[in-house]
Write a protein that holds these residues in place. Structure first.
Motif, PDB file in Angstrom:
ATOM      1  N   LEU A  23       0.800  -1.221   0.000  1.00  0.00           N
ATOM      2  CA  LEU A  23       0.000   0.000   0.000  1.00  0.00           C
ATOM      3  C   LEU A  23       0.835   1.275   0.000  1.00  0.00           C
ATOM      4  O   LEU A  23       0.562   2.211  -0.768  1.00  0.00           O
ATOM      5  N   GLY A  24       1.873   1.339   0.840  1.00  0.00           N
ATOM      6  CA  GLY A  24       2.669   2.556   0.923  1.00  0.00           C
ATOM      7  C   GLY A  24       3.317   2.936  -0.398  1.00  0.00           C
ATOM      8  O   GLY A  24       3.120   4.054  -0.899  1.00  0.00           O
ATOM      9  N   PRO A  25       4.107   2.044  -0.992  1.00  0.00           N
ATOM     10  CA  PRO A  25       4.717   2.368  -2.283  1.00  0.00           C
ATOM     11  C   PRO A  25       3.702   2.667  -3.383  1.00  0.00           C
ATOM     12  O   PRO A  25       3.938   3.530  -4.233  1.00  0.00           O
ATOM     13  N   LEU A  26       2.579   1.971  -3.386  1.00  0.00           N
ATOM     14  CA  LEU A  26       1.558   2.225  -4.404  1.00  0.00           C
ATOM     15  C   LEU A  26       0.972   3.633  -4.244  1.00  0.00           C
ATOM     16  O   LEU A  26       0.791   4.355  -5.242  1.00  0.00           O
ATOM     17  N   LEU A  27       0.697   4.035  -3.009  1.00  0.00           N
ATOM     18  CA  LEU A  27       0.168   5.389  -2.785  1.00  0.00           C
ATOM     19  C   LEU A  27       1.227   6.442  -3.103  1.00  0.00           C
ATOM     20  O   LEU A  27       0.911   7.508  -3.651  1.00  0.00           O
ATOM     21  N   ALA A  28       2.475   6.156  -2.753  1.00  0.00           N
ATOM     22  CA  ALA A  28       3.558   7.083  -3.080  1.00  0.00           C
ATOM     23  C   ALA A  28       3.654   7.271  -4.593  1.00  0.00           C
ATOM     24  O   ALA A  28       3.886   8.388  -5.079  1.00  0.00           O
ATOM     25  N   THR A  29       3.463   6.202  -5.354  1.00  0.00           N
ATOM     26  CA  THR A  29       3.488   6.294  -6.812  1.00  0.00           C
ATOM     27  C   THR A  29       2.370   7.192  -7.323  1.00  0.00           C
ATOM     28  O   THR A  29       2.572   8.007  -8.240  1.00  0.00           O
ATOM     29  N   HIS A  30       1.171   7.050  -6.742  1.00  0.00           N
ATOM     30  CA  HIS A  30       0.052   7.925  -7.123  1.00  0.00           C
ATOM     31  C   HIS A  30       0.409   9.391  -6.869  1.00  0.00           C
ATOM     32  O   HIS A  30       0.143  10.260  -7.714  1.00  0.00           O
ATOM     33  N   LEU A  31       0.984   9.677  -5.712  1.00  0.00           N
ATOM     34  CA  LEU A  31       1.329  11.055  -5.376  1.00  0.00           C
ATOM     35  C   LEU A  31       2.428  11.600  -6.285  1.00  0.00           C
ATOM     36  O   LEU A  31       2.392  12.768  -6.701  1.00  0.00           O
TER      37      LEU A  31
END
Length: 198
Positions: A23-31
């Motif tokens: 979840l963390g890396p995926l959300l960071a990618t979105h941002l």
């Protein structure tokens, strides 16, 4: 943008075989795709309940934080923590994060009736209890100044119909499951990030 993940095994990424599919890396990618520079830290711990958020909040605040994403509630449900107790603990965590200047996005308890371990005869009861718990959590988050991301509305039907979204343990998400959750969380996270950087 200092992004911190707090909460339980979902926030920690249990079930995925690759860190970049959690979840963390995926959300960071979105941002990052939205133009933000992101410093990601994960303070979430597998097995955590709402009572465990206090220590995670302390660690996040000590390191500096702009956005907190909190995923919590599944272990409260499995350990029969009363809704008002868990919600108050969540409220206090969100309030402390807000007092530290962070934007806070919360994904509340999932609908555990979709987990294959739940006997079919109990699924309606488990679903009702899960929804009621999440509703009390949502009220607490809003009172504390946080944002509720209604992840369960978006992902529950998909998880219920697609076993590939579960990991081998049939409880935690697979990499594909984490992508579904991240996609459901991303609009709320991107919204608070835009507000933060405005």
């Amino acid at each position: 943008m200092r992004l911190c993940l707090l909460g339980d095994s979902i926030a920690a990424g249990v079930g995925s075989t690759r860190r970049e599919d959690t979840l963390g890396p995926l959300l960071a990618t979105h941002l990052r795709a939205a133009g933000h520079h992101v410093d990601l830290r994960v303070h979430a711990v597998a097995g955590a309940r709402s009572a465990d958020l206090r220590s995670q909040v302390r660690a996040a605040v000590a390191g500096g934080i702009d956005i907190a994403v909190v995923v919590i509630g599944a272990n409260d449900l499995t350990r029969f923590v009363p809704a008002q107790v868990g919600a108050q603990q969540l409220h206090d965590a969100v309030a402390d994060l807000r007092a530290a200047g962070a934007e806070v996005v919360v994904a509340t308890a999932p609908d555990l009736s979709i987990v294959s371990h739940v006997p079919p005869a109990l699924r309606d009861v488990v679903s009702t209890v899960s929804r009621d718990y999440a509703r009390v959590q949502q009220q607490a988050v809003i009172r504390a100044g946080g944002v509720v991301a209604h992840v369960e509305r978006a992902v529950t039907p998909r998880f219920a119909s697609d076993p590939s979204l579960f990991a081998a343990d049939r409880f935690h998400p697979s990499a594909a499951g984490y992508r579904e959750i991240a996609t459901a969380l991303a609009p709320a996270v991107e919204s608070v990030a835009a507000r933060r950087s405005a």
